[in-house]
Design an enzyme around this catalytic site. Sequence first.
Site, short mmCIF file in Angstrom:
data_model
loop_
_atom_site.label_atom_id
_atom_site.label_comp_id
_atom_site.label_asym_id
_atom_site.label_seq_id
_atom_site.Cartn_x
_atom_site.Cartn_y
_atom_site.Cartn_z
N CYS A 177 13.98 -0.88 2.81
CA CYS A 177 13.78 -1.97 1.85
C CYS A 177 14.52 -1.68 0.55
O CYS A 177 14.21 -0.72 -0.15
CB CYS A 177 12.29 -2.15 1.58
SG CYS A 177 11.92 -3.35 0.28
N ASP A 220 15.07 -7.62 -16.71
CA ASP A 220 13.88 -7.59 -15.86
C ASP A 220 14.29 -7.28 -14.44
O ASP A 220 15.46 -7.39 -14.06
CB ASP A 220 13.15 -8.92 -15.93
CG ASP A 220 11.67 -8.79 -15.60
OD1 ASP A 220 11.23 -7.67 -15.27
OD2 ASP A 220 10.95 -9.80 -15.67
N ASP A 221 13.29 -6.87 -13.62
CA ASP A 221 13.60 -6.48 -12.25
C ASP A 221 13.76 -7.66 -11.32
O ASP A 221 14.56 -7.62 -10.38
CB ASP A 221 12.53 -5.51 -11.70
CG ASP A 221 11.13 -6.07 -11.79
OD1 ASP A 221 10.82 -7.00 -11.04
OD2 ASP A 221 10.35 -5.58 -12.63
N CYS A 225 17.32 -3.48 4.18
CA CYS A 225 16.68 -4.77 4.39
C CYS A 225 16.71 -5.51 3.05
O CYS A 225 16.14 -5.05 2.06
CB CYS A 225 15.23 -4.62 4.86
SG CYS A 225 14.40 -6.22 5.08
N CYS A 251 14.61 -10.75 1.54
CA CYS A 251 14.03 -11.60 0.51
C CYS A 251 15.12 -12.26 -0.34
O CYS A 251 14.88 -13.27 -0.99
CB CYS A 251 13.07 -10.83 -0.38
SG CYS A 251 13.76 -9.36 -1.16
N SER A 266 9.60 -1.08 -15.08
CA SER A 266 10.72 -1.00 -14.15
C SER A 266 12.03 -1.48 -14.74
O SER A 266 13.11 -1.09 -14.30
CB SER A 266 10.40 -1.79 -12.88
OG SER A 266 10.07 -3.12 -13.20
N CYS A 293 0.82 -1.20 0.00
CA CYS A 293 0.00 0.00 0.00
C CYS A 293 0.86 1.25 0.00
O CYS A 293 2.09 1.19 -0.02
CB CYS A 293 -0.94 0.03 1.21
SG CYS A 293 -0.14 -0.31 2.77
#
Length: 524
Positions: free
Chosen positions: A257, A366-367, A455, A458, A304, A18
């Site tokens: 992030c 690609d991202d 961070c 992932c 992107s 969001c």
Amino acid sequence: MGTSVLPGERPDRLEEECAVFGVFAPNDDVARMTCFGLQALQHRGQESAGIAVGDGETILVEKDLGLVTQVFNEASLAALPGRVAVGHVRYSTSGGCTWEGAQPHISAIDEVLIALAHNGTLVNTASLRARIYDAGLQLRSGTDSEAAAKLIGKFTQESHHITEGIRRAMQMIEGAYAMVLASPTTLYAFRDPNGIRPLCLGELPDGRGWVVASESCGLDIVGAAYVRDVRPGEILRIDETGLRSVQGVEPRPYRACIFEYVYFARPDSVLDGQSVYQARRMMGRVLAREAPVQADLVLGVPDSGVPSAMGFAAESGIEYADGIVKNRYVGRTFIEPTQELRQLGIRLKLNPLPSVIGGKRVVVIDDSIVRGNTSRKLVSILRDAGATEVHLRVVSPEVTWPCFYGIDTDTRDQLIAANMTHEEMRDFIGCDSLAFISMEGLRASVPDVQNAGFCDACFTGDYPVSIPSSMARDSFKTKADYARGFDTASALDGLADRAGGSAAHTPAHGRAAAVSPVPSASRS
């Protein structure tokens, strides 16, 4: 890369949860300004939108499922007069898209209403909800954002000051959050002590007021000048007397992030003083040095991947071309397609240009690759369009771990890089070669403006905020783990908590013993 727009399909990328926007401008149409700000931030959430306005006496709110332009019109904006406003656009995981989950959340403090909007995810929602119920309070939705609003209200009643209520709530909540809150007269903004989710401050011309937004593009659209980012653990209070800052909780090591720079943020945004566009171009340059290839054209997957493709082309000397066209008017949709349209898949959003790529060896930038299905379809349609070779280059490292801080990710058994070798991924996707930027290369592409870190959980499995062991279910199991009967709960036993709370994730031997995502209904 995400191109899924079909009902029931999981997006083949990481999805932001969001965006938030807030404005204090007593002599302006704050509802209209918020509406425009949310349109600039629409890329961060497309499932619901809402605006709450303080008119000096009470809070008025309008929210619903849909895009900003579907929820608001001239009549609804005219019905929201006031001096302060907060707004929200939301992306939720499957099953979490409900009217009750739409924000801002409204809560009562005695006779005073407040409205809160949140970007991020709290990891200790279960314990917070238990405390709220023990206090005799009710929750209407399953969102962590409503739990935060109730806590702020409870502590404000006890202290008689909203700032103190926010400060005491911040001492309890754990996870990632960038929040804006409006009372009938005042705007508040505050950010988690690690600064994981973005939030910036801007000033309107001629001293007319102040604006806060998830990205600086939200400031630009209303004519506010970027001042700075909200500091980790900081609370801003803005009213007719001006802007005041207090430290709500002690800041922790800065961990913004890093995927914001890879994909989430708009390329025209500035995060912590760093241009997102320039960072993406540098990622392409670094990737060209790390994974060179013989080819005729460099293509970027819109949108992107385009700045990175330009950087790759500039560094490699290979010609850049616009060989993939994106349909920008196809977004997330709830219109059920026919089986024939469903089979078209990726072509609903992306279509190659045979006149550009026919007979050419192409490098596609690609991202990210999350599940691999969309990458596979893209390679297929590029070959159908006449590409003789397709080399896939990705400007993020392999996504191998779920995120618990406001990003929608699959469990590990659904993440292609957690379950396949590079060679297996290349064969599955069908490309001639496949390479990802290194973690070191990605970090080098984004100057560390805070003299701290990012961070990157992932990619690395290194989580900056403790994940309660009660959340450890199946989200970290790979396909191989399921096959061998891997026991996540047992693996947690004896683990030291890296972040200073209860048992949490600690990577070991390429595996993790930790957590399951917050259920979709409790995501913000």
